[in-house]
Enzyme design. Sequence first.
Site, short mmCIF file in Angstrom:
data_model
loop_
_atom_site.label_atom_id
_atom_site.label_comp_id
_atom_site.label_asym_id
_atom_site.label_seq_id
_atom_site.Cartn_x
_atom_site.Cartn_y
_atom_site.Cartn_z
N SER A 136 90.11 53.55 26.58
CA SER A 136 89.64 52.24 27.01
C SER A 136 90.82 51.50 27.61
O SER A 136 91.97 51.94 27.52
CB SER A 136 89.09 51.41 25.84
OG SER A 136 87.87 51.93 25.36
N SER A 149 85.09 55.74 28.55
CA SER A 149 86.22 54.82 28.57
C SER A 149 85.72 53.40 28.78
O SER A 149 85.04 53.11 29.77
CB SER A 149 87.20 55.21 29.69
OG SER A 149 88.31 54.33 29.71
N GLU A 166 86.21 49.60 29.75
CA GLU A 166 87.09 48.71 30.51
C GLU A 166 86.54 47.29 30.47
O GLU A 166 85.47 47.02 31.03
CB GLU A 166 87.22 49.18 31.97
CG GLU A 166 88.10 50.39 32.17
CD GLU A 166 87.45 51.70 31.81
OE1 GLU A 166 88.17 52.70 31.63
OE2 GLU A 166 86.21 51.74 31.70
#
Length: 354
Positions: A236, A274, A276
């Site tokens: 992340s 991931s 963001e």
Amino acid sequence: MFNQKRIRDYGVKIGRLEPGYYNAITDVEGVTVGHVTLSQNSMQTGVTAILPHQGNTFREKLIASSHVINGFGKTMGTIQMKELGTLETPILLTNTLNVGTAVDTLIDYMLARNPEIGRTTGTVNPIVGECNDMLLNDVREKFVKPEHIQQALENTSFEFQEGSVGAGTGMLCYSLKGGIGSSSRIMKMEHGTYKIGVLVLSNFGILSDLRVNGKAVGEDLKEAILQSYKEEDKGSVMIIVATDLPVSERQLNRIIKRSVTGLSRTGSIITTGSGEVVIGFSTATKIPHEKPEQLLSLPTIHEEDMDLAFRAVGEATEEAVLNSLVTAEAVVGRDGNIRPAFKDLIEEFKISLI
């Protein structure tokens, strides 16, 4: 910045705009950062605190906004921030399973400074972000305690370390050691000179994708070190954007969305696993908690000024990610898991970044 060798010290200049004095988020006046680092054996974690100004943030709120690039994350407080367009607490960053502790401690921190909360006025909206440091840190142990969070909040500064510190202690970036990184840009406009500062908690990407100012550095390193490392992007990144540019929450949201251009230039493709998340605030106008008798006056830039801010936030995000990589130290953590430091590999394999 503690005499750490940053990406510019390797001859790499990102973008067209000039950085501020610290080349960090703290170039925005009033912003300070504090860390508590917990690094011993399987304990590789910590907390990072960002104070948006040096007054009482609950009584003097700031224009703020958040943006989800990819929603694989566990932030606290961004729903109300998006709805009301204001920030009323410091911002905390830590690991995924310590979000609850961070929230509870930040609430206590605010209650101690604002006796009216929950009595003569409403409650408070704490802002906490996270990344998952479970490869190097035994995340199940929840090592971050209230006293660590209080210490980070109470010991912030305009100068701060980057890399394997605070919330970044156990984080990875592009299959290497990642963590905390920061950068800033100066924006000169007809009506004034302003700054945008970015702080990242980097924990994303695979080495083969890494690019430094457009150069495919990750490809140069991949074959040399990845025999024992699996390339898998399940990390992340938290991106904190500060500015003194006078903007509305709508304009600020448009600006912080452009942080994704900086991520992409380092090689990120924003993978499904991931998360963001971007949180931004402007110190240009303080919004009083108590309703005044007169109308509020909120100066904002013209839309034609926005492109310079878009450029600035992208450049600062790109450089912040690279600073998080190049300042990080190698860490051996849980179960002997290790991630090397980018700076050590640059030296060992004689990698040119320019």
